[in-house]
Design an enzyme around this catalytic site. Structure first.
Site, short mmCIF file in Angstrom:
data_model
loop_
_atom_site.label_atom_id
_atom_site.label_comp_id
_atom_site.label_asym_id
_atom_site.label_seq_id
_atom_site.Cartn_x
_atom_site.Cartn_y
_atom_site.Cartn_z
N ARG A 1 0.82 -1.21 0.00
CA ARG A 1 0.00 0.00 0.00
C ARG A 1 0.86 1.26 0.00
O ARG A 1 0.46 2.29 -0.55
CB ARG A 1 -0.94 -0.03 1.21
CG ARG A 1 -2.12 0.95 1.11
CD ARG A 1 -2.99 0.95 2.36
NE ARG A 1 -4.21 1.72 2.22
CZ ARG A 1 -4.92 2.18 3.23
NH1 ARG A 1 -4.55 1.94 4.47
NH2 ARG A 1 -6.02 2.90 3.03
N SER B 1 -6.96 7.02 -0.47
CA SER B 1 -7.05 5.57 -0.55
C SER B 1 -8.10 5.19 0.49
O SER B 1 -7.95 5.51 1.68
CB SER B 1 -5.70 4.92 -0.21
OG SER B 1 -5.87 3.54 -0.04
N SER B 2 -9.17 4.53 0.05
CA SER B 2 -10.31 4.26 0.94
C SER B 2 -9.92 3.31 2.07
O SER B 2 -8.87 2.66 2.04
CB SER B 2 -11.46 3.65 0.14
OG SER B 2 -11.72 4.42 -1.00
N GLN B 3 -10.81 3.20 3.07
CA GLN B 3 -10.57 2.30 4.20
C GLN B 3 -10.51 0.86 3.69
O GLN B 3 -11.43 0.39 2.99
CB GLN B 3 -11.70 2.45 5.21
CG GLN B 3 -11.49 1.64 6.46
CD GLN B 3 -12.61 1.81 7.47
OE1 GLN B 3 -13.66 2.33 7.15
NE2 GLN B 3 -12.36 1.36 8.68
#
Ligand SMILES: C[S@@+](CC[C@H](N)C(=O)[O-])C[C@H]1O[C@@H](n2cnc3c(N)ncnc32)[C@H](O)[C@@H]1O
Length: 363
Positions: A33, A79-81
């Site tokens: 990530r 960046s989403s959960q």
């Protein structure tokens, strides 16, 4: 830089009540990530976390949204959960060989996960710099089979796709996405669609029927995808009049967050002025029936108590109590109990498909 355990990351995602398939767990464990946030992101306290900061990797591998671009104080890319991404990807039912259209490339991380699951991905972002950065990150991560396109996701490249995933809040679906699914019998669109001030994620099939997957609070899309809102915009704490206790609580303990979302969703079906409000001393935003003046109305707290204020306080508080009674009589339906029908609406020059009918099922 020290390393972090990606296995612990996967466990953290699972704690968000997410049943990860082995393939999806492997994707989260293997796709790095941090490669997708090379310029850092905003911490919860508003400060900026950069790759050289000691807490950088811990934050990257937390189950939390990473806001990567802010404009005038408003987040405009992120960046989403991860647990939300996992729920959405699971609802998408993506298989190796599928072509997936993603609306909202953002950092490119979600596209990389989809590629790791064996899909070819076309990912569209309305912001040129964001699309460029996503493209570079995907290349650095060695993700194959992802094409990042700059443009408005309302009118994406017109290729035939098996799945559409929307990672930005919309008021409705672009009819083009449904056309692009062609005649694939299992084609679906997974999208966070505005409802009562939040964005519950819908899983929409080609017959324009949907079920609710989970709650979410995405940033809203630019352009025709949000041109028409059937619900009032959220209440601004600055402009709200003083709301005073009107009715006592009826849930002890207070409703759990998911059950409260169930009540909230029902309120949105039954009342066109349902939205959200930030309430002092309450961590989470609360359900509000906002009056036409946008200064008062009634708030329903998770314990079922009602606060009301403004010129029509009585009327809105009565409506709030009626919603609570109706929700209890219906057996406290959760989000997943609703079946939603979509129909045309929005700007006639750029129509969208909006939720237009709702039905309760027993399961
Ligand atoms: C929450 S981020 C997407 C997260 C992303 N999928 C990821 O994995 O990092 C939302 C993105 O949607 C983009 N966006 C907003 N409106 C859009 C539109 N109409 N068409 C395409 N992208 C849009 C924003 O520029 C932003 O980058």
């Amino acid at each position: 830089m020290r390393s972090v355990s990606r296995e612990a990351f996967v466990e953290r995602i699972r704690q968000g009540d997410v049943a990860l398939s082995p393939e999806l767990a492997a994707a989260f464990a293997e796709v790095p990530r941090e490669v997708f946030v090379p310029d850092g992101f905003q911490r919860r306290d508003g400060s900026w976390a950069g790759p050289s900061d000691a807490d950088f990797l811990d934050l990257v591998y937390d189950d939390d949204v990473l806001v990567t671009k802010v404009d005038g104080g408003t987040p405009v890319s992120s960046s989403s959960q991860p647990s939300l991404m996992a729920l959405m990807i699971a609802a998408l039912d993506v298989r190796p060989g599928h072509t997936v259209l993603e609306i909202g490339a953002g950092t490119g991380y979600n596209a990389a996960l989809l590629a790791r699951l064996g899909a070819s991905v076309i990912s569209v972002d309305v912001q040129q710099d964001v699309a460029d950065r996503a493209r570079s990150a995907l290349a650095r991560a060695g993700a194959e089979g992802v094409r990042v396109v700059h443009g408005d996701g309302y009118a994406p490249p017109g290729v035939r796709v098996d799945r559409v995933i929307v990672t930005v809040g919309v008021a409705g679906l672009s009819p083009r996405w449904i056309e692009q699914l062609g005649d694939a019998p299992d084609g679906v669109v997974v999208a966070p669609v505005e409802h009562a001030g939040t964005h519950p994620v819908l899983r929409v099939t080609r017959d324009l029927r949907a079920r609710v997957v989970c709650p979410s609070g995405f940033m809203t899309a630019a352009g025709p995808l949000t041109a028409a809102h059937p619900f009032p915009a959220p209440a601004m704490p600055r402009t709200l009049t003083r709301l005073v206790p009107y009715a006592e609580g009826r849930f002890d303990p207070p409703l759990e967050p998911l059950a409260y979302r169930g009540l909230w969703y029902a309120a949105g079906v039954w009342h066109r002025r349902a939205t959200y409000a930030a309430v002092p001393r309450h961590e989470q935003n609360c359900l509000m029936l906002l009056d036409e003046e946008r200064t008062g109305g009634a708030i329903v707290l998770p314990d079922g108590s009602v606060l009301a204020g403004g010129g029509e306080a009585d009327r809105y508080a009565t409506d709030a109590l009626a919603i609570l009674d109706r929700w209890l009589e219906a057996g406290r339906p959760p989000l997943g109990a609703w079946r939603v029908g979509l129909g045309p609406g929005g700007d006639p020059d750029a129509p969208i498909l909006l939720p237009s009918s709702w039905e309760l099922t027993s399961g």
